[in-house]
Design an enzyme around this catalytic site. Structure first.
Site, mmCIF file in Angstrom:
data_model
loop_
_atom_site.group_PDB
_atom_site.id
_atom_site.type_symbol
_atom_site.label_atom_id
_atom_site.label_comp_id
_atom_site.label_asym_id
_atom_site.label_seq_id
_atom_site.Cartn_x
_atom_site.Cartn_y
_atom_site.Cartn_z
ATOM 1 N N HIS A 358 0.869 -1.175 0.000
ATOM 2 C CA HIS A 358 0.000 0.000 0.000
ATOM 3 C C HIS A 358 0.902 1.220 0.000
ATOM 4 C CE1 HIS A 358 -3.702 2.183 1.965
ATOM 5 N NE2 HIS A 358 -3.402 2.636 0.759
ATOM 6 N N PRO A 363 -1.877 12.669 -3.298
ATOM 7 C CA PRO A 363 -1.584 12.961 -4.715
ATOM 8 C C PRO A 363 -0.508 14.020 -4.891
ATOM 9 C CG PRO A 363 -3.734 13.847 -4.085
ATOM 10 C CD PRO A 363 -3.281 12.987 -2.950
ATOM 11 N N ASP A 402 -2.753 -1.530 -3.311
ATOM 12 C CA ASP A 402 -3.246 -0.185 -3.594
ATOM 13 C C ASP A 402 -2.017 0.692 -3.803
ATOM 14 O OD1 ASP A 402 -4.226 2.370 -3.627
ATOM 15 O OD2 ASP A 402 -5.318 2.229 -1.724
#
Length: 553
Positions: A358, A363, A402
């Site tokens: 993960h 962002p 992820d």
């Protein structure tokens, strides 16, 4: 008609390009001009964020505004002659301000409950009957919540079909050569707060409800390997591990590195990565923990000059968990050949590496994610080299997780193409020494399990984002992709009328499922070529998709 913009209009295009919407023009004021109806031509301005229609003679809000101007954040309908609002108003889920002040509305539609971003609702000076006064006197968020809780639950989504990526008749009938991998970010309880997920009914957001739905998905598919992200330590130990052990699985878990600095109670709520494996299929061999924080600091510790990259990596405690698993069938082959003293036909033990990771979420930290991805592939290669040198075993690799990175990111480019240039935008100008100065390379030859048909339209959908973050990667040299669980489309998810989670989706992510076949490199060169031909062939997805067989999974 009188119109004006509410943001500065920047002229940057020629007159012949005026039909193209400019970024600076996002508001339209049509107030106080005696409008009785609104032309559907307004739907051409889908970029609109602000629409003033106050002080006119409108008797209804046209449905086409609700279904086309979905980017509106501010809609002023005050001082008109509205008697109702259409249920299609539920589509305006970007609204933060809505005014119907001074109209003739008697009932607020329940569908207003889907406007989860609404901060200001002006409803005064209307002869409102429902909801009752006790609700209408509450703050906006409480009114919206009350309406949401009264809404009927939407129908569940369609069943996902199994999608073959090879001709079914070419698949080996020997199940010992095949295995399936399930990947799911389950949305940790700590992150599933009403403040973050205002669009979810409280009972559907509760952990007791969601955990059962998550388990149902896990056991429904009966995969051989399961990779969960955002699994809290206490939930792994107290719920998922006991439940999966009842069903013939064992598992390993690692929490994010921060748990080391906490007391026992706080540490139990730290999320991490869990890998479950079917004990009938696999035996545990070895576990390797990758702590990106520690590994990144070690790699960048002696970097001269600007240490901006070091400072960004050192605060992010994401991890990867690697398991080496041995297929029990190969162990049986060995025992059989030993019992028969037939050493010439003795088969090597078949082992695979499964990685669950993960990467960091932010962002604005694409540089950190790119560095984490580089660490990941390098450390995986180190383990593979050890097994090659010491045990003479070529380890097939599956990497699930992820990655918080979309297909246009540097992370995806590194994993899929093997090279990221030093001037890639994802470095964001931060200094990572030779990593950002030279080409970044990936020693693994891997493909995304969806690359043959193109990545899903989304894997994550919440109030602020809809995009592709989750992947299952596999090594082309040693594995052949056989099939995947058909992805949901945006059309599918929009039937749910709000982001997820919801009563049918226990997380804001959707799960992935892929099936692989081990390749005998001596006899299956055609299989290996098949993977290479399929790798990243997005342009052929529509042509090939219609030729693929489907069956209920």
């Amino acid at each position: 008609n009188k119109s004006k913009s509410f943001e500065e209009y920047h002229h940057s295009k020629n007159e012949e390009e005026e039909e193209e919407v400019e970024e600076g023009w996002t508001g339209l004021d049509l107030s106080s001009i005696g409008l009785h109806v609104i032309s559907p031509a307004i739907c051409n301005y889908k970029h609109l964020k602000v629409l003033f229609l106050s002080r006119n003679n409108l008797s209804e809000l046209p449905v086409f505004i609700c279904t086309n101007l979905i980017n509106l954040t501010n809609l002023d309908l005050s001082y008109n002659r509205l008697t109702s609002l259409p249920p299609e108003i539920e589509n305006l889920q970007s609204l933060t301000r809505l005014s119907i002040y001074g109209n003739r509305v008697s009932d607020l539609p329940l569908e207003l409950g889907r406007l989860f971003k609404l901060k200001i609702l002006s409803i005064e000076a209307n002869p409102l009957v429902t909801p009752p006064v006790s609700v209408l006197q509450q703050p906006t968020d409480k009114i919206i919540r009350d309406l949401l809780n009264q809404l009927p639950i939407v129908n569940p989504p369609r069943d996902r079909k199994w999608m073959y990526l090879v001709e079914p008749e070419t698949i080996s009938k020997n199940d010992d050569q095949k295995f399936s991998v399930f990947c799911f970010n389950i949305l940790a309880e700590n992150y599933a707060t009403p403040e973050r997920h205002t669009y979810v009914r409280p009972w559907a957001l509760s952990w007791d409800y969601r955990r059962q739905r998550i388990l149902n998905l896990m056991i429904q598919h009966s995969p051989d390997i399961l990779c969960l992200q955002e699994c809290e330590s206490k939930h792994f130990k107290e719920y998922f591990l006991p439940e999966m052990k009842k069903r013939g699985y064992n598992a390993r878990f690692q929490a994010k590195s921060r748990f080391k600095t906490m007391d026992r109670i706080k540490a139990s709520a730290v999320d991490g990565c869990a890998i479950f494996y079917n004990k009938a299929k696999f035996s545990y061999v070895e576990e390797v923990l990758l702590e990106y924080q520690a590994l990144g600091m070690k790699r960048l510790a002696n970097m001269p000059g600007d240490r901006s990259g070091f400072e960004r990596v050192m605060t992010k405690d994401n991890i990867a968990l690697l398991l080496i698993l041995e297929l029990n069938s190969s162990n049986n082959d060995l025992n059989s050949s030993n019992n028969n003293n037939n050493n010439k036909n003795k088969k090597k033990r078949k082992r695979i590496m499964v990685c669950n990771t993960h990467l960091h979420w932010d962002p604005n930290m694409s540089d950190v994610k790119l560095m984490q991805a580089k660490i990941l592939v390098d450390e995986i290669q180190k383990v593979r080299k050890k097994y090659k040198d010491v045990y003479k075993i070529n380890l097939p690799v599956v990497i699930a997780g992820d990655f918080n990175s979309e297909p246009d990111s540097g992370v995806y480019k590194l994993l899929s193409e093997g090279v990221v240039e030093s001037n890639h935008i994802d470095w964001k100008g931060y200094n990572y020494g030779t990593y950002s100065e030279d080409k970044l390379t990936n020693p693994l030859d891997i493909s995304s399990s969806h690359s043959y048909i193109g990545e899903p339209e989304f894997t994550n959908y919440n109030s602020d984002f809809m995009g592709i973050l989750d992947y299952i990667w596999f090594s082309n040299e040693h594995l052949r992709i056989l099939g995947i669980l058909e992805p949901y489309t945006k059309k599918d998810i929009f039937t749910q009328k709000s982001p997820i989670p919801n009563p049918h989706f226990p997380s804001d992510h959707v799960h992935l499922l892929s099936e692989f076949e081990l390749i005998d490199n001596n006899n299956n060169n055609n299989n290996n070529n098949n993977n290479n031909n399929n790798k990243n062939s997005h342009n052929h997805s529509n042509k090939n998709k219609n030729n693929r067989s489907e069956a209920d999974f």
